[in-house]
Write an enzyme that holds these catalytic residues in place. Sequence first.
Site, PDB file in Angstrom:
ATOM      1  CG  ASP A   1     -98.704 -43.575  -6.555  1.00 32.46           C
ATOM      2  OD1 ASP A   1     -99.122 -44.470  -7.320  1.00 32.46           O
ATOM      3  OD2 ASP A   1     -97.988 -43.791  -5.557  1.00 32.46           O
TER       4      ASP A   1
ATOM      5  CG  ASP B   1    -100.657 -49.505  -4.192  1.00 33.68           C
ATOM      6  OD1 ASP B   1    -100.988 -49.832  -5.336  1.00 33.68           O
ATOM      7  OD2 ASP B   1    -101.315 -49.812  -3.183  1.00 33.68           O
TER       8      ASP B   1
END
Length: 259
Positions: free
Chosen positions: A13, A15
């Site tokens: 991922d 953020d």
Amino acid sequence: MQIDLKLAALIFDVDGTIAETEEAHRQSFNRAFEQEGLNWRWSPELYDELLAVTGGQERIHHYIDHYSPVYSKPDCMPDFIESLHQIKTRKFHEALSSGQIPLRPGVKRLTQEMRDAGVRLGIATTTTHSNVTTLLETSLDPAAPKWFDVIAAGNVVPRKKPAPDVYHYVLQELGEDPLACLVIEDSQNGLRAALGAGLRTVITVSQYTRTHDFSGASLVVDHLGEPDAPATASQGSLNPSRIIDLNLLESLLTTNTAP
Ligand code: XBP
Ligand code: MG
């Protein structure tokens, strides 16, 4: 009987996982609102609530629908939101380019270890594609975007996290068995998306996700760890290592099958 699987791909991922970016996102939203003469201000407390909605444009739309801010309604709402979000993205790129947003502990170390071991790398994120490449180039390595066999971002799929679409997309592009892959995430929405695609997940808790429910994660740690900054597990076990490395990740893949 225990089958020890080799890790084929590690999917990150962005953020909150590769870097603590959400505070810079929040400030970029506020700078865009100010530039457009909107008296909207997203405090950290309000942003914590709004983060339940993934995707910056979706988040702005949700804010308008549910917080009824004062503003003069545009003729075309989608154009208004898209234009506001483009301004926000430019502000975020400025924050990235100023070097204000460092990588989280262990990210550089682990990506290098994966490359040395021939483990493929992927990215599955809700954020805008240009945010990903700019973050990788400014904080990891100018050539870093090429290290990832797939970068799935933003609107590449119809439904954003917690829908599993982006992880299904990455698996399809990689052509790898989900059982031979692992995900590194930071949020409840991200975990649900990864689990929905049948992917085991390691959570590195981030600034805005400390109170999230990580049920179903294979391991929950404060960060990926560095030799001089060991990680701490709040769910699952790190023993004997104190950092997330290839050995630890492959131990999470081991499947216990009926004898
Ligand atoms: C987190 C998100 C993104 C960012 C803002 O993405 O939900 O919407 O908050 O970025 P990730 P955009 O899946 O990487 O945790 O404004 O570009 O959407
Ligand atoms: Mg995240």
